[in-house]
Scaffold this active site. Structure first.
Site, mmCIF file in Angstrom:
data_model
loop_
_atom_site.group_PDB
_atom_site.id
_atom_site.type_symbol
_atom_site.label_atom_id
_atom_site.label_comp_id
_atom_site.label_asym_id
_atom_site.label_seq_id
_atom_site.Cartn_x
_atom_site.Cartn_y
_atom_site.Cartn_z
ATOM 1 N N HIS A 128 -2.961 36.402 -8.553
ATOM 2 C CA HIS A 128 -3.297 37.705 -7.852
ATOM 3 C C HIS A 128 -2.426 38.208 -8.651
ATOM 4 O O HIS A 128 -1.373 38.255 -9.051
ATOM 5 C CB HIS A 128 -3.311 38.428 -6.945
ATOM 6 C CG HIS A 128 -3.603 39.311 -6.884
ATOM 7 N ND1 HIS A 128 -3.348 40.829 -7.669
ATOM 8 C CD2 HIS A 128 -5.431 40.066 -6.814
ATOM 9 C CE1 HIS A 128 -4.232 41.799 -7.566
ATOM 10 N NE2 HIS A 128 -4.935 41.672 -7.134
ATOM 11 N N GLU A 173 -10.470 40.566 -12.214
ATOM 12 C CA GLU A 173 -9.524 42.047 -11.645
ATOM 13 C C GLU A 173 -9.363 42.839 -13.307
ATOM 14 O O GLU A 173 -7.875 41.826 -13.196
ATOM 15 C CB GLU A 173 -8.835 42.178 -11.088
ATOM 16 C CG GLU A 173 -9.826 41.387 -9.126
ATOM 17 C CD GLU A 173 -8.341 41.509 -7.968
ATOM 18 O OE1 GLU A 173 -9.173 42.468 -7.469
ATOM 19 O OE2 GLU A 173 -7.307 41.735 -8.396
HETATM 20 P P1 PGA Z 1 -8.027 47.561 -5.142
HETATM 21 O O1 PGA Z 1 -7.543 46.375 -5.592
HETATM 22 O O2 PGA Z 1 -9.651 47.225 -4.220
HETATM 23 O O3 PGA Z 1 -7.328 48.120 -4.804
HETATM 24 O O4 PGA Z 1 -8.405 48.195 -6.680
HETATM 25 C C1 PGA Z 1 -8.680 44.690 -5.906
HETATM 26 C C2 PGA Z 1 -7.397 44.000 -5.673
HETATM 27 O O5 PGA Z 1 -6.270 44.418 -6.450
HETATM 28 O O6 PGA Z 1 -7.583 42.438 -5.249
#
Ligand code: PGA
Length: 257
Positions: free
Chosen positions: A93, A165
């Site tokens: 992540h 992401e």
């Molecule tokens: P968010 O986070 O939905 O708060 O933007 C997603 C993530 O970082 O997995």
């Protein structure tokens, strides 16, 4: 209609076991239908509780160490996660890369250890910015995918999920969601990267998710138009109301096989 995968990433939330229980129960109330598969990635300390409360909903961790045992103070190994009932683990992540100094090398070691132990991995990739040359974001993501999966045997493909992401879209840093149209392009690019890596057949079994300010309002557009198999949900997963709403929306989204 294809089944969607909705993953809750609680991050460093909630502060109490009592609140964690309530969130587990909310996820369980909507988890595991023919249309949606739900995973809750909870802090390590809540996993054992999750195991007792979740039946149809899968349990996941947010990180894992690359060794199984030894002198590594504070670390949690893959078999420990399996032992407390986690079947998924998020690896790489952007917040781990940013605040805990995780490099592509570290991510690779974790991917290898987790897959070898029989865990399913959710590998997070995403560019820091979309300014400048658009090919830069693509090259960055390709490098993250290839570095993480280097040497991984094809047989593990069904255990691999890639979460796209874009860092600038994550809500914790005030991000704004990507558009479904540009997510679609990135999802195609990630699938092509996996195709080149594993070949056509294995690549088909790798799921691709979108994450970054996903919420009940935009979930449907990402699932129907974003070309992804599901969502990685951060902020909207730490309220029972918004998380169950995301899962309900996903159950109604029309994703063609
Ligand atoms: P968010 O986070 O939905 O708060 O933007 C997603 C993530 O970082 O997995």
């Amino acid at each position: 209609m294809k089944q969607s995968l909705i993953v809750a990433n609680w991050k460093l939330n909630p502060p109490s076991l009592k609140e964690a229980r309530a969130l587990f129960l909310a996820a369980e109330s909507v988890g595991g239908s023919a249309r949606v598969s739900v995973v809750v990635a909870a802090p390590f300390v809540y996993l054992a509780e999750g195991k007792t409360l979740l039946k149809r909903t899968r349990l996941g961790a947010q990180d894992v160490f690359w060794e199984e045992r030894g002198a590594y103070t504070g670390a949690v190994g893959p078999q420990m996660l399996k032992g407390v009932g986690a079947s998924y683990v998020i690896i790489g992540h952007s917040e781990r890369r940013e605040h805990f100094g995780e490099t592509n090398e570290v991510v690779h070691a974790k991917v290898k250890a987790a897959l070898t132990a029989g865990l399913r991995i959710i590998l997070c990739v995403g560019e820091k910015s979309r300014d400048g040359d658009p090919t830069e974001a693509a090259a960055f993501i390709k490098e993250e995918v290839v570095a993480a999966l280097r040497g991984t045997p094809k047989k593990y493909a069904p255990h691999i999920t890639i979460a796209y992401e874009p860092i600038w879209a994550i809500s914790g840093i005030g991000g704004v969601p990507d558009t479904p149209a540009s997510t679609r392009e990135m999802a195609i690019f990630i699938r092509k990267t996996i195709f080149d890596f594993f070949g056509a057949r294995a690549a088909r079994s790798v799921a691709v998710l979108y994450g970054g300010s996903a919420n009940p309002k935009n979930a449907r557009a990402f699932l129907e138009e974003g070309g992804v198999d599901g969502l990685l949900v951060g902020h909207a997963s730490i309220s029972a109301a918004s998380f169950t709403a995301v899962v309900h929306v996903a159950a109604r989204a029309r994703r063609m096989p």
